[in-house]
Design a protein around this motif. Structure first.
Motif, PDB file in Angstrom:
ATOM      1  N   VAL A  75       0.773  -1.205   0.042  1.00 49.27           N
ATOM      2  CA  VAL A  75      -0.055  -0.168  -0.018  1.00 49.27           C
ATOM      3  C   VAL A  75       0.801   1.256   0.032  1.00 49.27           C
ATOM      4  CG1 VAL A  75      -1.986  -1.145   1.310  1.00 49.27           C
ATOM      5  CG2 VAL A  75      -0.201   0.105   2.296  1.00 49.27           C
TER       6      VAL A  75
ATOM      7  N   GLY B 190       7.735  -2.308  -0.157  1.00 47.31           N
ATOM      8  CA  GLY B 190       6.535  -1.538  -0.310  1.00 47.31           C
ATOM      9  C   GLY B 190       6.062  -1.502  -1.886  1.00 47.31           C
TER      10      GLY B 190
ATOM     11  N   ALA C 294       6.511   0.441  -4.152  1.00 43.97           N
ATOM     12  CA  ALA C 294       7.503   0.868  -5.110  1.00 43.97           C
ATOM     13  C   ALA C 294       6.905   1.837  -6.495  1.00 43.97           C
ATOM     14  CB  ALA C 294       8.230  -0.214  -5.983  1.00 43.97           C
TER      15      ALA C 294
ATOM     16  N   ASP D 161       8.078   4.061  -7.718  1.00 46.89           N
ATOM     17  CA  ASP D 161       9.210   4.498  -8.961  1.00 46.89           C
ATOM     18  C   ASP D 161       9.053   3.572 -10.092  1.00 46.89           C
ATOM     19  OD1 ASP D 161       9.843   2.729  -6.852  1.00 46.89           O
ATOM     20  OD2 ASP D 161      12.118   3.126  -7.436  1.00 46.89           O
TER      21      ASP D 161
ATOM     22  N   ASN E  32       9.838  -7.330  -9.086  1.00 53.96           N
ATOM     23  CA  ASN E  32      10.135  -8.686  -8.834  1.00 53.96           C
ATOM     24  C   ASN E  32       9.168  -9.394  -8.052  1.00 53.96           C
ATOM     25  OD1 ASN E  32      11.419 -11.032  -7.989  1.00 53.96           O
ATOM     26  ND2 ASN E  32      13.245 -10.137  -7.110  1.00 53.96           N
TER      27      ASN E  32
HETATM   28  P1  NAD Z   1       9.680   0.339  -1.302  1.00 50.14           P
HETATM   29  O1  NAD Z   1       9.764  -1.065  -0.671  1.00 50.14           O
HETATM   30  O2  NAD Z   1       8.310   0.621  -2.028  1.00 50.14           O
HETATM   31  O3  NAD Z   1      10.762   0.711  -2.401  1.00 50.14           O
HETATM   32  C1  NAD Z   1      12.038   0.798  -2.146  1.00 50.14           C
HETATM   33  C2  NAD Z   1      13.009   0.540  -3.339  1.00 50.14           C
HETATM   34  O4  NAD Z   1      13.094  -0.877  -3.737  1.00 50.14           O
HETATM   35  C3  NAD Z   1      12.611   1.070  -4.540  1.00 50.14           C
HETATM   36  O5  NAD Z   1      13.821   1.706  -5.339  1.00 50.14           O
HETATM   37  C4  NAD Z   1      11.741   0.145  -5.049  1.00 50.14           C
HETATM   38  O6  NAD Z   1      11.729   0.440  -6.759  1.00 50.14           O
HETATM   39  C5  NAD Z   1      12.552  -1.216  -4.913  1.00 50.14           C
HETATM   40  N1  NAD Z   1      11.804  -2.230  -4.709  1.00 50.14           N
HETATM   41  C6  NAD Z   1      10.665  -2.573  -3.855  1.00 50.14           C
HETATM   42  N2  NAD Z   1      10.085  -3.715  -4.108  1.00 50.14           N
HETATM   43  C7  NAD Z   1      10.654  -4.179  -5.322  1.00 50.14           C
HETATM   44  C8  NAD Z   1      10.291  -5.240  -6.471  1.00 50.14           C
HETATM   45  N3  NAD Z   1       9.326  -6.080  -5.774  1.00 50.14           N
HETATM   46  N4  NAD Z   1      10.972  -5.264  -7.298  1.00 50.14           N
HETATM   47  C9  NAD Z   1      11.796  -4.297  -7.667  1.00 50.14           C
HETATM   48  N5  NAD Z   1      12.245  -3.484  -7.112  1.00 50.14           N
HETATM   49  C10 NAD Z   1      11.502  -3.325  -5.616  1.00 50.14           C
HETATM   50  O7  NAD Z   1       9.951   1.174  -0.114  1.00 50.14           O
HETATM   51  P2  NAD Z   1       9.607   3.069  -0.040  1.00 50.14           P
HETATM   52  O8  NAD Z   1      10.091   3.566  -1.601  1.00 50.14           O
HETATM   53  O9  NAD Z   1      10.183   3.499   0.966  1.00 50.14           O
HETATM   54  O10 NAD Z   1       7.981   3.187  -0.145  1.00 50.14           O
HETATM   55  C11 NAD Z   1       7.393   3.358  -1.112  1.00 50.14           C
HETATM   56  C12 NAD Z   1       5.732   3.328  -0.757  1.00 50.14           C
HETATM   57  O11 NAD Z   1       5.671   2.047  -0.056  1.00 50.14           O
HETATM   58  C13 NAD Z   1       5.462   4.334   0.285  1.00 50.14           C
HETATM   59  O12 NAD Z   1       4.308   4.927   0.097  1.00 50.14           O
HETATM   60  C14 NAD Z   1       5.584   3.726   1.528  1.00 50.14           C
HETATM   61  O13 NAD Z   1       4.775   4.065   2.713  1.00 50.14           O
HETATM   62  C15 NAD Z   1       4.846   2.344   1.048  1.00 50.14           C
HETATM   63  N6  NAD Z   1       5.196   1.041   1.838  1.00 50.14           N
HETATM   64  C16 NAD Z   1       4.420   0.114   2.127  1.00 50.14           C
HETATM   65  C17 NAD Z   1       4.694  -1.291   2.636  1.00 50.14           C
HETATM   66  C18 NAD Z   1       3.498  -2.169   2.731  1.00 50.14           C
HETATM   67  O14 NAD Z   1       2.657  -1.959   1.936  1.00 50.14           O
HETATM   68  N7  NAD Z   1       3.934  -3.079   3.490  1.00 50.14           N
HETATM   69  C19 NAD Z   1       5.914  -1.241   3.054  1.00 50.14           C
HETATM   70  C20 NAD Z   1       7.049  -0.327   3.038  1.00 50.14           C
HETATM   71  C21 NAD Z   1       6.628   0.921   2.162  1.00 50.14           C
END
Ligand code: NAD
Length: 358
Positions: A73, A280, A282, A284, A292
């Motif tokens: 989320v 999270g 992601a 971006d 992944n």
């Molecule tokens: P994130 O885990 O979403 O991403 C961190 C980095 O890791 C980014 O560069 C992203 O592209 C990469 N990444 C993450 N998962 C990936 C995957 N499966 N494959 C490839 N690359 C991956 O963390 P963030 O950027 O700090 O947070 C983004 C959003 O997600 C925020 O709104 C945050 O609040 C939310 N968030 C949600 C959860 C959850 O739902 N459990 C956990 C953490 C963050």
């Protein structure tokens, strides 16, 4: 029928859940798991459509299911919303409503990915640990909490509170997990400063009497944080409260390489388990088919194990993931910017896993 509720959520959530669902459908046919799927909203997408990050109706549907598979989320679109209706509130609420007090986060290194860790290969070698984090108590929920302005000065407070029953039940989950692994449990605390940790210390020792086959160690949280990067392979199961567990499980995750590989399970007394990748939403990379899906696919393996009692299906999924990595297939997050390695997208990675399974 075993009902599975899918909560894809935001960002890459729908992409990775789609691939994981297809894996689950495949193992359901192969192992006769008799699954039935439903889908609902959580997080930002629920705020947009239902004006709340998690509706009462979705909570009611989750209670009727065997397990919930969640994507992720959040995202910049909802960052400026008031704290009470932000996407993360949906996550906190579903954990609380389903009584999911135990969060299990395994962190192990797939040999094919050892080079992706930021630590040296000889330190990474043999990492296979499980963080058991208390999820519904402690400082994230304790009262009183809040911000105030007192005589012109802004202040804020949160309260860390646990009772002995909360500590005992999470400790039991951790001991039982250790029994099925290498019979070693590390209790992480800050008993030199926190009264709460002193209670944990007492209760953990009391519960330990029922598990004489498991070796128990107590470790201060600060030194545990250091040991996790110096000698991570020494840990088997770690048990700790909500705040320390939040931080240490992310640290343990990163030493294994990529966030995109890490699954989690949240279990409670009510019988419904919640399974989700550690990463999270992601934003971006959302919508580009480059995420992944393996963390979500491995979460499905945990779902098979813990909610369906289908260990064979769980092992088959894990073996398929290992096989795909050994064949050299990588999503972008697993190549650490090495442009010489050819990468595949989210859909193709899902297909490769399903090919291995069938
Ligand atoms: P994130 O885990 O979403 O991403 C961190 C980095 O890791 C980014 O560069 C992203 O592209 C990469 N990444 C993450 N998962 C990936 C995957 N499966 N494959 C490839 N690359 C991956 O963390 P963030 O950027 O700090 O947070 C983004 C959003 O997600 C925020 O709104 C945050 O609040 C939310 N968030 C949600 C959860 C959850 O739902 N459990 C956990 C953490 C963050």
């Amino acid at each position: 029928m075993n009902r599975i509720l899918l909560l894809p959520g935001d960002g890459i959530g729908p992409e990775v859940v789609r691939e994981a669902r297809a894996v689950l459908e495949l193992v359901s046919r192969r192992f006769d798991l008799k699954l039935e799927f439903e889908e609902a909203l959580i997080g930002g997408s629920a705020i947009d459509a239902e004006e709340t990050p998690l509706s009462d109706a979705t909570v009611a549907r989750a209670r009727e299911c065997q397990a919930v598979l969640l994507g992720a989320v959040g995202g910049p679109k909802w960052d400026d919303m008031p704290v009470d209706i932000r996407p993360e509130k949906g996550l906190l609420r579903i954990r609380k409503e389903l009584g999911l007090f135990a969060n299990l986060r395994p962190a192990s290194v797939f040999p094919a990915l050892a080079a992706a860790s930021s630590l040296r290969p000889e330190i990474v070698d043999g990492i296979d640990l499980l963080v058991v984090r208390e999820l519904t108590g402690g400082i994230y929920f304790g009262e009183p909490r809040g911000r105030a302005t007192v005589e012109g000065t802004r202040e804020a407070r949160n309260t860390m509170v646990y009772d002995e029953h909360e500590v005992a039940r999470i400790t039991r989950v951790a001991f039982e997990a250790a029994q099925g692994r290498r019979q070693h449990l590390t209790h992480v605390h800050k008993a030199n400063v926190l009264d709460v940790s002193q209670l944990w210390m007492d209760v953990v020792e009391e519960v330990a009497r029922d598990f004489p086959d498991v070796e128990l160690a107590h470790q201060l949280v600060d030194s545990c944080a250091m040991l996790l990067v110096r000698e991570p392979a020494r840990f088997d199961v770690i048990v700790t409260g909500n705040l320390f567990g939040d931080i240490l499980s992310d640290e343990a995750a990163m030493i294994t390489g990529s966030l995109g590989m890490l699954p989690s399970a949240s279990l409670g007394e009510g019988g419904v388990g919640l399974f989700e990748p550690v990463h999270g939403s992601a934003p971006d990379i959302a919508g580009q088919d480059v995420a992944n899906p393996l963390a979500t696919i491995l979460s499905v393996a945990m779902l098979c194990e813990h909610s369906l009692g289908a260990s064979e299906a769980a092992r088959a999924i894990e073996a398929a993931v290992t096989g795909v990595l050994e064949d050299g297939h990588r999503t972008g997050d697993l190549v650490l910017g090495d442009e010489n390695v050819e990468t595949i997208g989210c859909t193709e990675m899902g297909e490769r896993v399903r090919e291995k399974l069938s």
